[in-house]
Scaffold this motif. Structure first.
Motif, mmCIF file in Angstrom:
data_model
loop_
_atom_site.group_PDB
_atom_site.id
_atom_site.type_symbol
_atom_site.label_atom_id
_atom_site.label_comp_id
_atom_site.label_asym_id
_atom_site.label_seq_id
_atom_site.Cartn_x
_atom_site.Cartn_y
_atom_site.Cartn_z
ATOM 1 N N PHE A 29 54.042 88.403 -40.424
ATOM 2 C CA PHE A 29 54.152 89.721 -41.041
ATOM 3 C C PHE A 29 55.299 90.545 -40.480
ATOM 4 O O PHE A 29 55.700 91.538 -41.061
ATOM 5 N N ASN A 30 55.822 90.162 -39.327
ATOM 6 C CA ASN A 30 56.944 90.899 -38.736
ATOM 7 C C ASN A 30 58.302 90.295 -39.071
ATOM 8 O O ASN A 30 59.319 90.707 -38.512
ATOM 9 N N THR A 31 58.306 89.331 -39.963
ATOM 10 C CA THR A 31 59.569 88.664 -40.267
ATOM 11 C C THR A 31 60.565 89.651 -40.863
ATOM 12 O O THR A 31 60.275 90.332 -41.839
ATOM 13 N N ALA A 32 61.730 89.738 -40.269
ATOM 14 C CA ALA A 32 62.781 90.628 -40.752
ATOM 15 C C ALA A 32 63.888 89.856 -41.454
ATOM 16 O O ALA A 32 64.364 90.240 -42.510
ATOM 17 N N THR A 33 64.284 88.752 -40.847
ATOM 18 C CA THR A 33 65.384 87.946 -41.375
ATOM 19 C C THR A 33 65.034 86.469 -41.235
ATOM 20 O O THR A 33 64.456 86.063 -40.229
ATOM 21 N N MET A 34 65.377 85.715 -42.249
ATOM 22 C CA MET A 34 65.272 84.254 -42.163
ATOM 23 C C MET A 34 66.676 83.688 -42.303
ATOM 24 O O MET A 34 67.476 84.162 -43.118
ATOM 25 N N GLY A 35 66.956 82.692 -41.510
ATOM 26 C CA GLY A 35 68.294 82.124 -41.543
ATOM 27 C C GLY A 35 68.277 80.608 -41.551
ATOM 28 O O GLY A 35 67.277 79.980 -41.196
ATOM 29 N N TRP A 36 69.386 80.052 -41.986
ATOM 30 C CA TRP A 36 69.629 78.623 -41.898
ATOM 31 C C TRP A 36 70.861 78.407 -41.015
ATOM 32 O O TRP A 36 71.886 79.073 -41.195
ATOM 33 N N PHE A 37 70.726 77.490 -40.092
ATOM 34 C CA PHE A 37 71.832 77.086 -39.239
ATOM 35 C C PHE A 37 71.959 75.575 -39.336
ATOM 36 O O PHE A 37 71.044 74.894 -39.794
ATOM 37 N N ARG A 38 73.078 75.050 -38.892
ATOM 38 C CA ARG A 38 73.242 73.598 -38.888
ATOM 39 C C ARG A 38 74.006 73.172 -37.632
ATOM 40 O O ARG A 38 74.780 73.944 -37.073
ATOM 41 N N GLN A 39 73.751 71.936 -37.251
ATOM 42 C CA GLN A 39 74.421 71.396 -36.083
ATOM 43 C C GLN A 39 74.788 69.946 -36.343
ATOM 44 O O GLN A 39 73.916 69.108 -36.583
ATOM 45 N N ALA A 40 76.079 69.678 -36.315
ATOM 46 C CA ALA A 40 76.580 68.321 -36.480
ATOM 47 C C ALA A 40 76.762 67.693 -35.096
ATOM 48 O O ALA A 40 76.900 68.408 -34.102
ATOM 49 N N PRO A 41 76.765 66.389 -35.014
ATOM 50 C CA PRO A 41 76.929 65.725 -33.716
ATOM 51 C C PRO A 41 78.193 66.176 -33.004
ATOM 52 O O PRO A 41 79.274 66.209 -33.590
ATOM 53 N N GLY A 42 78.050 66.549 -31.738
ATOM 54 C CA GLY A 42 79.193 66.965 -30.944
ATOM 55 C C GLY A 42 79.682 68.367 -31.211
ATOM 56 O O GLY A 42 80.690 68.785 -30.641
ATOM 57 N N LYS A 43 78.996 69.085 -32.079
ATOM 58 C CA LYS A 43 79.424 70.444 -32.413
ATOM 59 C C LYS A 43 78.335 71.441 -32.069
ATOM 60 O O LYS A 43 77.169 71.086 -31.917
#
Length: 127
Positions: A29-43
């Protein structure tokens, strides 16, 4: 506590599409922002997209703008990432994240600002 579970990753040819989902449960109920992130190998993990839970405002990394769309379903407490025109540089583990700090929209691109994370889902793009 909030639990985030991603789904929808997989393998697709360049130019194809995938749709990711992130279902939230627990004290959401306290959610303000939802995000998507990504991570590639070595990055390092990088910002992909974010959505303000109440207003629906969105933000995208330049690298995905015009190709990816973030949306949410309040009733299902689920955030989506529709990925079109996938490119060879898009493969990574994609993570969903939730920020419970209201008024921190300015920090939406900063991974350290998010309170909860999913386990990630793999996206592979073949050329």
């Amino acid at each position: 506590q909030v639990r985030l579970v991603e789904s929808g990753g997989g393998s697709v040819q360049a130019g194809g599409s995938l749709s990711l989902s992130c279902a939230a449960s627990g004290r959401t109920f306290n959610t303000a922002t939802m995000g998507w992130f990504r991570q590639a190998p070595g990055k390092e993990r990088e910002f992909v997209a974010a959505i303000a839970w109440i207003t629906g405002s969105t933000d995208y990394a330049d690298s995905v703008k015009g190709r990816f769309t973030i949306s949410r379903d309040g009733a299902k407490i689920t955030v989506y990432l529709q990925m079109n025109s996938l490119k060879p540089e898009d493969p990574a583990i994609y993570y969903c994240a939730a920020d419970h700090n209201a008024g921190r929209w300015d920090a939406r691109r900063i991974s350290a600002d998010y309170d909860y994370w999913g386990q990630g889902t793999q996206v592979t793009v073949s050329s």
